[in-house]
Design an enzyme around this catalytic site. Structure first.
Site: not given
Length: 233
Positions: A101-102
């Site tokens: 994820d980011n």
């Protein structure tokens, strides 16, 4: 790719043997001797060793340190940082396994070898993924045991995993599945916020000395080990 690495990657010569061949004048690029192991081989270069042309491998195997703040995707409709911000991946558009994820960082594996990508994403092969996790507060002993035995969250039962405390608020976590935000959600289950999450290993492939934004082609030994892990050899 450096000349000595190109030879080692696409032949039975080791990197050391490639260096010796280069220094002794037995390697030519486009018909001309090259005595520098660090020569950068271009896409249209013709490399020969002892008069024999070295054929390029059709497959690429690459490890990459995804920095925090980048999406694991090619392009983004909202203009967020993503894989297209790295020229190599923008050009090759290699498939990947190990989406992060980011807010997370660390190892992602890329390849155009579909059989490997498929097996790495197939649960039955139990591919290990290892993370270093930094948290706001430590897990209690019962919380740690519950996580290791496989938590049930929102009706889904996670597989058993390994959780090792290696610092005051620092853990080594090894899982064999990759549900979206799985580790963050497991800690969140106990109201523990993850401050930093770094993936350092997928199967036998390790982050090694890579820095955020760096990528590296896998060695022959790494490729062989990966295929053994995935039961392809």
């Amino acid at each position: 790719m450096r000349l000595n690495r190109f030879i080692a990657f696409n032949s039975n010569y080791s990197r050391r043997e490639a260096d010796e061949l280069i220094f002794n004048g037995h390697v030519t690029v486009n018909g001309k001797p090259v005595l520098v192991p660090g020569y950068e081989v271009k896409d249209d270069d013709k490399v020969s060793v002892l008069g024999k042309v070295i054929s390029r491998s059709n497959f690429l195997y690459v490890k990459f340190y995804k920095p925090r703040g980048f999406l694991t995707s090619y392009g983004d409709p909202y203009g967020r940082k993503n894989l297209d911000d790295f020229e190599f991946f923008k050009k090759t558009k290699l498939a990947y396994s190990g989406r992060l994820d980011n807010d997370s960082e660390g190892l992602i594996f890329f390849s155009n070898d579909g059989s490997i990508i498929h097996r790495m994403q197939t649960p039955k092969y139990d591919v290990e993924k290892e993370y270093i996790v930094y948290t706001k507060r430590p897990l209690g002993d019962e919380e740690k045991l519950a996580m290791e035995n496989g938590l049930e969250i929102d009706g889904y039962k996670f597989k058993k995993c390994s959780v090792e405390k290696i610092g005051r608020n620092k853990y080594r976590v090894i899982i064999t599945e990759g549900k979206k935000r799985q580790i963050r959600n497991m800690f969140k289950h106990f109201n523990i916020e993850v401050e930093r999450l770094v993936r350092i290993r997928i199967a036998n492939i390790t982050l090694g000395e890579l820095k955020p934004g760096d990528f590296k082609f896998l060695t022959k030994d790494e490729i062989t080990g990966l295929k053994e892990c995935l039961r392809l050899e």
